[in-house]
Design an enzyme around this catalytic site. Sequence first.
Site, PDB file in Angstrom:
ATOM      1  N   MET A 187      -4.218  -7.580  -6.460  1.00 30.65           N
ATOM      2  CA  MET A 187      -3.644  -8.675  -7.239  1.00 30.65           C
ATOM      3  C   MET A 187      -4.677  -9.685  -7.758  1.00 30.65           C
ATOM      4  SD  MET A 187      -0.640  -7.648  -7.393  1.00 30.65           S
ATOM      5  CE  MET A 187       0.250  -9.006  -8.137  1.00 30.65           C
ATOM      6  N   ARG A 188      -5.927  -9.302  -7.749  1.00 34.58           N
ATOM      7  CA  ARG A 188      -6.952 -10.211  -8.277  1.00 34.58           C
ATOM      8  C   ARG A 188      -7.400  -9.760  -9.658  1.00 34.58           C
ATOM      9  NH1 ARG A 188      -9.996 -13.785  -5.388  1.00 34.58           N
ATOM     10  NH2 ARG A 188     -11.798 -13.605  -6.748  1.00 34.58           N
ATOM     11  N   ILE A 189      -7.673 -10.744 -10.484  1.00 39.03           N
ATOM     12  CA  ILE A 189      -8.254 -10.422 -11.789  1.00 39.03           C
ATOM     13  C   ILE A 189      -9.753 -10.233 -11.585  1.00 39.03           C
ATOM     14  CG2 ILE A 189      -8.752 -11.356 -14.078  1.00 39.03           C
ATOM     15  CD1 ILE A 189      -5.978 -12.704 -13.917  1.00 39.03           C
ATOM     16  N   LEU A 190     -10.258  -9.132 -12.126  1.00 40.15           N
ATOM     17  CA  LEU A 190     -11.682  -8.813 -11.974  1.00 40.15           C
ATOM     18  C   LEU A 190     -12.454  -9.342 -13.193  1.00 40.15           C
ATOM     19  CD1 LEU A 190     -10.961  -5.213 -10.758  1.00 40.15           C
ATOM     20  CD2 LEU A 190     -12.070  -6.982  -9.366  1.00 40.15           C
ATOM     21  N   GLU A 230      -9.439  -6.816 -20.903  1.00 41.16           N
ATOM     22  CA  GLU A 230      -8.141  -7.420 -21.190  1.00 41.16           C
ATOM     23  C   GLU A 230      -7.087  -6.887 -20.213  1.00 41.16           C
ATOM     24  OE1 GLU A 230      -4.982  -7.983 -24.854  1.00 41.16           O
ATOM     25  OE2 GLU A 230      -6.868  -6.966 -25.251  1.00 41.16           O
ATOM     26  N   LEU A 231      -6.322  -7.791 -19.626  1.00 43.91           N
ATOM     27  CA  LEU A 231      -5.400  -7.438 -18.543  1.00 43.91           C
ATOM     28  C   LEU A 231      -4.308  -6.453 -18.997  1.00 43.91           C
ATOM     29  CD1 LEU A 231      -5.075  -8.321 -15.556  1.00 43.91           C
ATOM     30  CD2 LEU A 231      -3.290  -9.883 -16.358  1.00 43.91           C
ATOM     31  N   ASP A 232      -4.163  -5.368 -18.253  1.00 44.14           N
ATOM     32  CA  ASP A 232      -3.120  -4.361 -18.491  1.00 44.14           C
ATOM     33  C   ASP A 232      -3.160  -3.770 -19.905  1.00 44.14           C
ATOM     34  OD1 ASP A 232      -2.180  -4.820 -15.899  1.00 44.14           O
ATOM     35  OD2 ASP A 232      -0.818  -6.392 -16.571  1.00 44.14           O
ATOM     36  N   HIS A 279       0.357   0.302 -13.258  1.00 41.03           N
ATOM     37  CA  HIS A 279       1.114  -0.896 -13.633  1.00 41.03           C
ATOM     38  C   HIS A 279       2.597  -0.542 -13.728  1.00 41.03           C
ATOM     39  CE1 HIS A 279       1.840  -4.801 -15.406  1.00 41.03           C
ATOM     40  NE2 HIS A 279       2.645  -4.201 -16.264  1.00 41.03           N
ATOM     41  N   ASN A 301      -5.999   1.814 -12.841  1.00 41.39           N
ATOM     42  CA  ASN A 301      -4.965   0.928 -12.304  1.00 41.39           C
ATOM     43  C   ASN A 301      -3.598   1.557 -12.558  1.00 41.39           C
ATOM     44  OD1 ASN A 301      -3.859  -1.547 -11.240  1.00 41.39           O
ATOM     45  ND2 ASN A 301      -3.352  -2.149 -13.341  1.00 41.39           N
ATOM     46  N   SER A 360       2.813   3.109 -15.590  1.00 48.97           N
ATOM     47  CA  SER A 360       1.679   3.591 -16.400  1.00 48.97           C
ATOM     48  C   SER A 360       0.405   3.570 -15.568  1.00 48.97           C
ATOM     49  CB  SER A 360       1.440   2.664 -17.605  1.00 48.97           C
ATOM     50  OG  SER A 360       2.618   2.439 -18.344  1.00 48.97           O
ATOM     51  N   GLY A 405       0.788  -1.226   0.000  1.00 49.09           N
ATOM     52  CA  GLY A 405       0.000   0.000   0.000  1.00 49.09           C
ATOM     53  C   GLY A 405       0.819   1.275   0.000  1.00 49.09           C
TER      54      GLY A 405
HETATM   55  C1  GRF Z   1       2.950  -1.211  -7.680  1.00 45.72           C
HETATM   56  O1  GRF Z   1       4.218  -1.383  -8.241  1.00 45.72           O
HETATM   57  C2  GRF Z   1       1.913  -1.146  -8.752  1.00 45.72           C
HETATM   58  O2  GRF Z   1       2.386  -0.677  -9.968  1.00 45.72           O
HETATM   59  C3  GRF Z   1       1.504  -2.587  -8.901  1.00 45.72           C
HETATM   60  O3  GRF Z   1       1.572  -3.114  -7.619  1.00 45.72           O
HETATM   61  C4  GRF Z   1       2.524  -2.402  -6.848  1.00 45.72           C
HETATM   62  C5  GRF Z   1       1.858  -2.004  -5.583  1.00 45.72           C
HETATM   63  O4  GRF Z   1       2.750  -1.443  -4.668  1.00 45.72           O
HETATM   64  N1  GRF Z   1       0.203  -2.679  -9.516  1.00 45.72           N
HETATM   65  P1  GRF Z   1       2.215  -0.818  -3.299  1.00 45.72           P
HETATM   66  O5  GRF Z   1       1.397  -1.904  -2.594  1.00 45.72           O
HETATM   67  O6  GRF Z   1       1.398   0.378  -3.628  1.00 45.72           O
HETATM   68  O7  GRF Z   1       3.447  -0.488  -2.516  1.00 45.72           O
END
Ligand code: GRF
Length: 210
Positions: free
Chosen positions: A91-94, A144-146, A110, A108, A137, A13
Site C-alpha cells: 500500500m505504499r507509493i514507490l 504513474e499510479l495504476d 489492481h 502489480n 488487472s 496476503g
Molecule cells: C488485492 O485486492 C489487490 O488487488 C490489491 O490489494 C489487495 C490485496 O489483497 N492491490 P491480499 O492482501 O492479497 O489479500
Amino acid sequence: MTVAIAVLISGNGSNLQAIIEAIPRDNINARIEVVISDQLAAKGLQRAQHVNISTAFIDPSEYQSRAEFDTALQGLLDEYAVQLIVLAGFMRILTDKFVLHYSGRLINIHPSLLPKYRGLNTHQRVLDEGEKYHGASVHFVVPELDAGPIILQQSVEVTAQDTRDSLQNKVHQIEHIIYPRVIHWFTAGRLSLENNIVLLDEHKINNNHN
Ligand code: GRF
C-alpha cells in the site's frame, strides 16, 4: 535457472498465499526469496514464515522520506538478488526512481478493470456507478499510479445482490488465478516489457487499453 522473486505486501496476503501454493502445483519456475512488508502486523508475513520463506519488515517511521525508504528496499532486494518484484497489496507509493530502476521486472495487481477505477475503494465505486462488470488487472508498474501496461485482466459480473464485500470476494478469487498465471509466464521467459509494450511469446498483448 529458477527465477528469484520478492513479494511485497502490507496486509492479509491472500494473493501471496495463492502464489505460494501455485509454484509447486503449476510447476512455476520461481522461488520466493523474501516477503517484505511495510506493516509489522501484516498477516502475509506469518503466511510466509509458516512455509519457511524469509521475511523482512521495513519500518517507514525510520526513514525521513520515500526516497530513503525505497533505497533501503532496493538494498534488501539486491541482497536477495531478486529478478521479479511482485506487489501484492503493497500500500505504499514507490518513487519514480525505484519504479524506473525495476522497469519490466515490477508487477502489480489492481482490483478493477483498468484503466477504469484506478486508486482505492474500487469495489464501492463500481457499485456506486452501477457497473455490470468488475474485475482485476495485472500490470507492469510505471511511475504513474495504476497506469502501467496491462498484462492480464479478468472480469466478474456485478449482480443486484452484490455488496462491497461480495464483490471483493469475487475479485479476490480471480486475482488468485490470474496473478500466478502471469508469474508463470514471466518466469518461463515468455513475458517482457519492450518500449512500454507488453510482449507474450514475442507478440504484442492486445488487451492493453493504455
Ligand atoms: C488485492 O485486492 C489487490 O488487488 C490489491 O490489494 C489487495 C490485496 O489483497 N492491490 P491480499 O492482501 O492479497 O489479500
